[in-house]
Write a protein that holds these residues in place. Structure first.
Motif, mmCIF file in Angstrom:
data_model
loop_
_atom_site.group_PDB
_atom_site.id
_atom_site.type_symbol
_atom_site.label_atom_id
_atom_site.label_comp_id
_atom_site.label_asym_id
_atom_site.label_seq_id
_atom_site.Cartn_x
_atom_site.Cartn_y
_atom_site.Cartn_z
ATOM 1 N N GLN A 77 -22.148 -19.896 21.711
ATOM 2 C CA GLN A 77 -23.201 -20.894 21.549
ATOM 3 C C GLN A 77 -23.607 -21.553 22.868
ATOM 4 O O GLN A 77 -24.721 -22.064 23.002
ATOM 5 N N SER A 78 -22.715 -21.508 23.866
ATOM 6 C CA SER A 78 -23.048 -22.143 25.153
ATOM 7 C C SER A 78 -24.248 -21.463 25.819
ATOM 8 O O SER A 78 -24.975 -22.078 26.603
ATOM 9 N N TYR A 79 -24.474 -20.172 25.507
ATOM 10 C CA TYR A 79 -25.618 -19.467 26.098
ATOM 11 C C TYR A 79 -26.940 -19.958 25.514
ATOM 12 O O TYR A 79 -27.954 -19.995 26.205
ATOM 13 N N LEU A 80 -26.915 -20.344 24.235
ATOM 14 C CA LEU A 80 -28.134 -20.895 23.641
ATOM 15 C C LEU A 80 -28.458 -22.247 24.281
ATOM 16 O O LEU A 80 -29.614 -22.521 24.619
ATOM 17 N N VAL A 81 -27.431 -23.064 24.462
ATOM 18 C CA VAL A 81 -27.623 -24.376 25.104
ATOM 19 C C VAL A 81 -28.225 -24.172 26.497
ATOM 20 O O VAL A 81 -29.191 -24.838 26.881
ATOM 21 N N GLU A 82 -27.679 -23.200 27.240
ATOM 22 C CA GLU A 82 -28.149 -22.928 28.613
ATOM 23 C C GLU A 82 -29.592 -22.412 28.621
ATOM 24 O O GLU A 82 -30.420 -22.868 29.419
ATOM 25 N N SER A 83 -29.906 -21.462 27.725
ATOM 26 C CA SER A 83 -31.269 -20.910 27.689
ATOM 27 C C SER A 83 -32.284 -21.985 27.298
ATOM 28 O O SER A 83 -33.409 -22.009 27.818
ATOM 29 N N ALA A 84 -31.888 -22.889 26.384
ATOM 30 C CA ALA A 84 -32.790 -23.977 25.985
ATOM 31 C C ALA A 84 -33.009 -24.963 27.129
ATOM 32 O O ALA A 84 -34.106 -25.517 27.285
ATOM 33 N N GLU A 85 -31.978 -25.173 27.937
ATOM 34 C CA GLU A 85 -32.125 -26.072 29.102
ATOM 35 C C GLU A 85 -33.013 -25.458 30.169
ATOM 36 O O GLU A 85 -33.859 -26.128 30.765
ATOM 37 N N ASN A 86 -32.806 -24.158 30.432
ATOM 38 C CA ASN A 86 -33.532 -23.499 31.527
ATOM 39 C C ASN A 86 -34.932 -23.027 31.141
ATOM 40 O O ASN A 86 -35.815 -22.937 31.984
ATOM 41 N N TYR A 87 -35.126 -22.690 29.852
ATOM 42 C CA TYR A 87 -36.414 -22.142 29.405
ATOM 43 C C TYR A 87 -36.859 -22.812 28.103
ATOM 44 O O TYR A 87 -37.067 -22.141 27.094
#
Length: 566
Positions: free
Chosen positions: A29-39
């Motif tokens: 789930q940390s990748y979703l958090v990161e993608s939402a922050e960056n894009y």
């Protein structure tokens, strides 16, 4: 770097693919958090005309996690997801993980008996399903540990006017209308998302130790087993996939999501990979050739993980030439052998690359694939992925075999499961010193390329000869009139088993059993030639498009029993 003599395949790795990867020690789930922050404003999901950004997806995931925790979901509790490829399937998956839960993917086609078994075995507390599946769920709920059911509709994420038309189409197709009430232990998705807060409690998850997923295997022998996959198992396999597709660009690809996410192959190569790399996913809830061709033509996907039956279906569409498929750059085919003719024809039409890979539910799932852009081989499953070891063992003595000798393929790597849920004895049989015994028969050539001959249990023993169905199928697929085929061993009083071929012809093809018999005799040793042929309109398949050979064998056994009793 010197080449490991025990791993001759490393010599063929393009320089862009690393032999070993420094894996992230992170949760999925940390990748979703990161993608939402960056894009935040980039499209994450395209669903039948509706587009959802990464920020919108993350917001919905937080609400789902918060609502689950409000229902009392504790760390490690299981949540069943019984949905086709829809935005809700992605939200429920990442929302469950964000809440600290474990996902149990469930096929929406399951019968009451299959569903009851899986929910009881997994001990799931919550199940998310489509409205039309609610009667099936309610019929078995009291026999399981389910405390809550979340129900949603396909129309919940459709744009106008599709959201008005879809319920009418659904009623016509299924003949029922279900209108669940929001309250008690039934939770209606749109009400739930309106009520939910975005505040959730972060649960401490160890990626190496804690499970992300209980994925049930097909259960062709005995009952299905829950495969325990950790966050690290799935993250490692997704990162391997990312490195294998080294020409793909972060946040710049469009991935076609036909493979169902309730199957680990679609989950890893479409959903988890897209979220990790901030790619747009085109979700297709049901495989329909017209819809898929229109989606490719209009939405221009660049990556298209699939199965041979999907590619065969597209290639045999009568109006194929009217669609532009040139956006497709790379496809990895899994779940069944990829006929060489299908590979060549698909590459010719798209201009992209289609290669065969190999994997199992127990390995998150991919262990081998062909190189997409260079050093490719046809008719092979390719070579092991980074950090993945593979050997061929004698199935009786469990000694390692030489190159070219057929035995059971065994694999080892960070993507290999923790074991089977609540089945220590079966775990012990399949996992030995970190090596997973696949049950697939095959061999490795001198250069480290692997070939699958067949499933150990699918091998036909006729008159003392070992016959591998795949070898006969390859010959049949080369016949220009055959669209699909599967070969199975059926009971025979004289030979023990005999070879039977089930055939689906191309639309305008005409042929007889005699024609096929002559063709096979020209291309196969006499003992491998099918003794029986059966022409069918279609073949039984799993949701991911894998032909169910075992179902045909069971039909034949039943026929044989009935004949004896008459």
């Amino acid at each position: 770097m010197g080449v490991d003599v025990m791993k001759p395949w490393l010599e063929h790795y393009p320089e862009e693919i690393p032999q070993t990867i420094n894996y992230d020690n992170r949760t999925l789930q940390s990748y979703l958090v990161e993608s939402a922050e960056n894009y935040p404003n980039k499209t994450a999901i395209h669903f039948m005309g509706k587009e959802i950004t990464f920020q919108e997806l993350h917001d919905s995931v937080k609400k789902f996690a918060s609502y689950l925790q409000g229902l009392g979901l504790e760390k490690g509790d299981r949540v069943g997801i019984m949905l086709p490829n829809t935005p809700q399937a992605v939200i429920a998956y990442y929302g469950t993980l964000l809440a600290g839960g474990v996902v149990v993917q469930t096929n929406p086609l399951y019968t009451e008996r299959e569903l009851e078994y899986q929910m009881s075995d997994s001990g799931a507390k919550v199940l998310v399903c489509l409205d039309i599946l609610l009667p099936r769920v309610n019929a078995i709920k009291d026999e399981t540990k389910l405390e809550h059911v979340v129900t949603t509709r396909i129309k919940d994420y459709l744009p106008f006017p599709k959201n008005v038309v879809q319920p009418m189409l659904q009623k016509r197709e299924y003949g029922i209308v279900v209108k669940p009430e929001h309250g008690g232990d039934t939770h209606v998705w749109i009400n739930m998302m309106e009520e939910a807060s975005s505040e959730y409690e972060e649960r401490d998850v160890d990626p190496h130790e804690d499970l992300a997923l209980l994925q049930y295997t097909g259960g062709t022998t005995g009952y299905p087993k829950g495969v325990m996959l950790t966050h690290h198992n799935l993250v490692a396999n997704t990162q391997m996939c990312q490195r294998w597709l080294y020409k793909t660009e972060h946040a710049n690809e469009v991935v076609l999501g036909i493979l169902p996410f309730f199957h680990v192959y679609g989950m890893t190569t479409v959903m988890n990979l897209s979220v990790m790399m901030a790619q747009k996913m085109i979700l297709i809830p049901k495989f329909d050739v017209d819809s898929v061709l229109k989606a490719i033509h209009k939405e221009r996907p660049t990556l298209f993980p699939g199965a041979p039956t999907i590619y065969i279906g597209l290639l045999n569409h009568p109006k194929l030439s009217k669609f532009d498929l040139s956006s497709i750059e790379a496809c990895i085919s899994g779940s069944a052998p990829l006929p060489v003719e299908v590979q060549e024809q698909f590459e010719q039409i798209t201009g992209g690359r289609l290669v065969e890979g190999y994997g199992l539910t127990e390995t998150s799932p991919v262990t081998h694939a062909n190189f997409v852009w260079e050093n490719r081989r046809s008719g092979t499953i390719g070579v092991p992925w980074p950090d993945t070891e593979a050997k061929v063992f004698n199935p009786d003595t469990q000694e390692e075999l030489e190159a070219g000798e057929v035995g059971e393929i065994v694999v080892k790597g960070p993507q290999v499961m923790r074991g089977y849920w609540n089945r220590p004895e079966e775990t012990e049989q399949s996992l030995k010193d970190g090596w997973f015994f696949t049950g697939d028969m095959g061999y490795m050539d001198e250069e480290g390329y692997f070939y699958i001959v067949d499933r150990k249990k699918d091998m036909i023993i006729a008159g003392g000869f070992n016959i591998y169905p795949r070898e006969v199928e390859e010959v049949l697929y080369e016949h220009e009139g055959i669209q699909e085929t599967v070969v199975a061993g059926i009971p025979d009083p004289y030979r023990g088993e005999t070879v039977k071929a089930y055939i689906v012809l191309k639309e305008d093809a005409k042929m007889t059993e005699e024609d096929l018999d002559q063709y096979c005799r020209e291309n196969l040793a006499a003992f491998k030639v099918p003794k029986l042929y059966e022409f069918r309109e279609e073949l039984p398949k799993t949701a991911v498009g894998k032909i169910l050979r075992r179902k045909l064998v069971d039909e034949e056994k039943e026929k044989s029993q009935n004949n004896k009793t008459e």
